[in-house]
Design an enzyme around this catalytic site. Structure first.
Site, PDB file in Angstrom:
ATOM      1  N   TYR A  48     -47.885  -9.716  65.752  1.00 15.80           N
ATOM      2  CA  TYR A  48     -47.845 -10.530  66.710  1.00 15.80           C
ATOM      3  C   TYR A  48     -47.617  -9.886  68.179  1.00 15.80           C
ATOM      4  O   TYR A  48     -47.839 -10.381  69.321  1.00 15.80           O
ATOM      5  CB  TYR A  48     -46.674 -11.598  66.583  1.00 15.80           C
ATOM      6  CG  TYR A  48     -46.881 -12.838  65.678  1.00 15.80           C
ATOM      7  CD1 TYR A  48     -48.210 -12.834  64.940  1.00 15.80           C
ATOM      8  CD2 TYR A  48     -46.060 -13.675  65.460  1.00 15.80           C
ATOM      9  CE1 TYR A  48     -48.428 -13.968  64.101  1.00 15.80           C
ATOM     10  CE2 TYR A  48     -46.071 -14.836  64.617  1.00 15.80           C
ATOM     11  CZ  TYR A  48     -47.336 -14.850  63.822  1.00 15.80           C
ATOM     12  OH  TYR A  48     -47.533 -15.892  63.015  1.00 15.80           O
ATOM     13  N   GLY A  49     -46.750  -8.764  68.140  1.00 14.64           N
ATOM     14  CA  GLY A  49     -46.021  -7.995  69.214  1.00 14.64           C
ATOM     15  C   GLY A  49     -47.062  -7.810  70.312  1.00 14.64           C
ATOM     16  O   GLY A  49     -46.954  -7.802  71.461  1.00 14.64           O
ATOM     17  N   CYS A  98     -38.712 -14.855  63.615  1.00 16.09           N
ATOM     18  CA  CYS A  98     -39.411 -13.947  64.256  1.00 16.09           C
ATOM     19  C   CYS A  98     -39.125 -14.148  65.907  1.00 16.09           C
ATOM     20  O   CYS A  98     -39.276 -15.087  66.487  1.00 16.09           O
ATOM     21  CB  CYS A  98     -41.006 -14.144  64.096  1.00 16.09           C
ATOM     22  SG  CYS A  98     -41.859 -13.235  65.247  1.00 16.09           S
ATOM     23  N   CYS A 146     -36.049  -7.263  66.615  1.00 14.11           N
ATOM     24  CA  CYS A 146     -37.187  -7.549  65.937  1.00 14.11           C
ATOM     25  C   CYS A 146     -36.642  -7.866  64.565  1.00 14.11           C
ATOM     26  O   CYS A 146     -36.063  -7.120  63.991  1.00 14.11           O
ATOM     27  CB  CYS A 146     -38.186  -6.671  66.195  1.00 14.11           C
ATOM     28  SG  CYS A 146     -39.433  -6.737  64.835  1.00 14.11           S
ATOM     29  N   HIS A 177     -37.980  -7.463  61.629  1.00 19.67           N
ATOM     30  CA  HIS A 177     -38.471  -6.438  60.929  1.00 19.67           C
ATOM     31  C   HIS A 177     -37.653  -5.246  60.759  1.00 19.67           C
ATOM     32  O   HIS A 177     -37.504  -4.492  59.908  1.00 19.67           O
ATOM     33  CB  HIS A 177     -39.859  -5.770  61.260  1.00 19.67           C
ATOM     34  CG  HIS A 177     -40.856  -6.454  61.047  1.00 19.67           C
ATOM     35  ND1 HIS A 177     -41.352  -7.741  61.411  1.00 19.67           N
ATOM     36  CD2 HIS A 177     -41.978  -6.453  59.855  1.00 19.67           C
ATOM     37  CE1 HIS A 177     -42.663  -8.246  60.901  1.00 19.67           C
ATOM     38  NE2 HIS A 177     -42.959  -7.332  59.890  1.00 19.67           N
TER      39      HIS A 177
HETATM   40  N1  DGL Z   1     -40.672  -9.664  63.052  1.00 22.81           N
HETATM   41  C1  DGL Z   1     -41.141  -9.939  64.386  1.00 22.81           C
HETATM   42  C2  DGL Z   1     -40.127 -10.191  65.573  1.00 22.81           C
HETATM   43  O1  DGL Z   1     -38.974 -10.425  65.283  1.00 22.81           O
HETATM   44  C3  DGL Z   1     -42.682  -9.936  64.765  1.00 22.81           C
HETATM   45  C4  DGL Z   1     -43.123  -8.520  64.822  1.00 22.81           C
HETATM   46  C5  DGL Z   1     -44.479  -8.359  65.201  1.00 22.81           C
HETATM   47  O2  DGL Z   1     -45.168  -9.015  64.511  1.00 22.81           O
HETATM   48  O3  DGL Z   1     -44.928  -7.928  65.941  1.00 22.81           O
HETATM   49  O4  DGL Z   1     -40.431 -10.219  66.867  1.00 22.81           O
END
Ligand code: DGL
Length: 256
Positions: free
Chosen positions: A45-46, A76, A187, A189
């Site tokens: 999404y970033g 997220c 984030c 991830h």
């Molecule tokens: N896990 C994500 C976050 O906390 C999204 C990362 C992504 O999709 O760029 O921002």
């Protein structure tokens, strides 16, 4: 009206990142059932503009609500910053819990007066993040670092190795050079990279994420709405994905 207390909790992210939040949610809410939606056909999404992230967040929330979820955790940071206000407006009867990077506890803990934040570019430039910093970092310098490429490594199951370490070296260097003694993982991830990050930073730097705090906040909201599941119901998990689901399944042993 939101769904009854015996309904599941929906949790979503652009991919596997939100599973790090789900781990904390399951530890805190042992009797709840969860549906996890990985929007991995649209990950990351970033790098996307806000309106695209908002569209995806609305689509995924709709899928979870059609499955009768009583509450949705936006696991997220990027989607929380870009889309949670719109989700609350669109579904006023549904409680949404979002991520908030651990800037507040980091500012309370720093001794050097410098805090580093690792997150996606979209999250770091969002108004909600800028307000968080303005509210809590009055006497503290907050140094932010976007981290392109890290989410892709985690999605590929690459949690250590030369590519991950090379990217981390580049992203951590400006933060340590600025004197940061607390680093926020902004984030969802990145907690999967925490062992490597901690090893590279050494024991003098504290690494924080917001997952346990978000799990506690979810419990408070369930209490407030009278939505806690009865005990003994078990803690089933259903996993959905807009893309390939094998990658997600590979992560499930990491969150047990
Ligand atoms: N896990 C994500 C976050 O906390 C999204 C990362 C992504 O999709 O760029 O921002």
């Amino acid at each position: 009206m939101s769904a009854p207390a015996d309904s599941p909790i929906g949790v979503f992210d652009s991919g596997v990142g939100g599973l790090s939040v789900l781990r904390a949610l399951r530890a805190c809410l042992a009797d709840e059932r969860f549906i996890y939606y990985a929007d991995n056909a649209y990950c990351p999404y970033g790098g996307r503009p806000d309106h695209e992230i908002q569209q995806r967040a609305e689509f995924v929330s709709k899928q979870l609500l059609q499955k009768n979820c009583k509450l949705v955790v936006v696991a997220c940071n990027t989607a929380t910053i870009a889309a949670i206000a719109g989700l609350r407006q669109k579904y006023p009867d549904v409680p949404f819990v979002g991520m908030e990077p651990a800037v507040k506890p980091a500012c309370a803990q720093t001794r050097s007066g410098v805090v580093g934040v690792l997150a996606t570019g979209a999250a770091l430039s969002g108004d909600k993040f800028l307000r968080l910093v303005a509210d809590h970092a009055r006497d503290v310098r907050v140094v932010t670092q976007p981290c392109p490429g890290l989410v892709e490594c985690v999605e590929a199951g690459e949690l250590d190795g030369p590519r991950v370490r090379g990217l981390l070296e580049t992203y951590l260097a400006p933060l340590t050079a600025a004197g940061a003694d607390v680093i926020v993982l902004g984030c969802t991830h990145y907690p999967f990279l925490r062992p490597v990050i901690e090893q590279m930073l050494g024991p003098q730097v504290t690494v924080l994420d917001a997952n346990a705090a978000v799990a506690r906040q979810t419990r408070r909201i369930l209490d407030q709405f009278g939505l806690q599941a009865a005990s003994g119901g078990g803690s089933a998990l259903e996993v959905l994905a807009s893309g390939e689901s094998d990658a997600i399944k590979g992560f499930l042993p990491l969150i047990d």
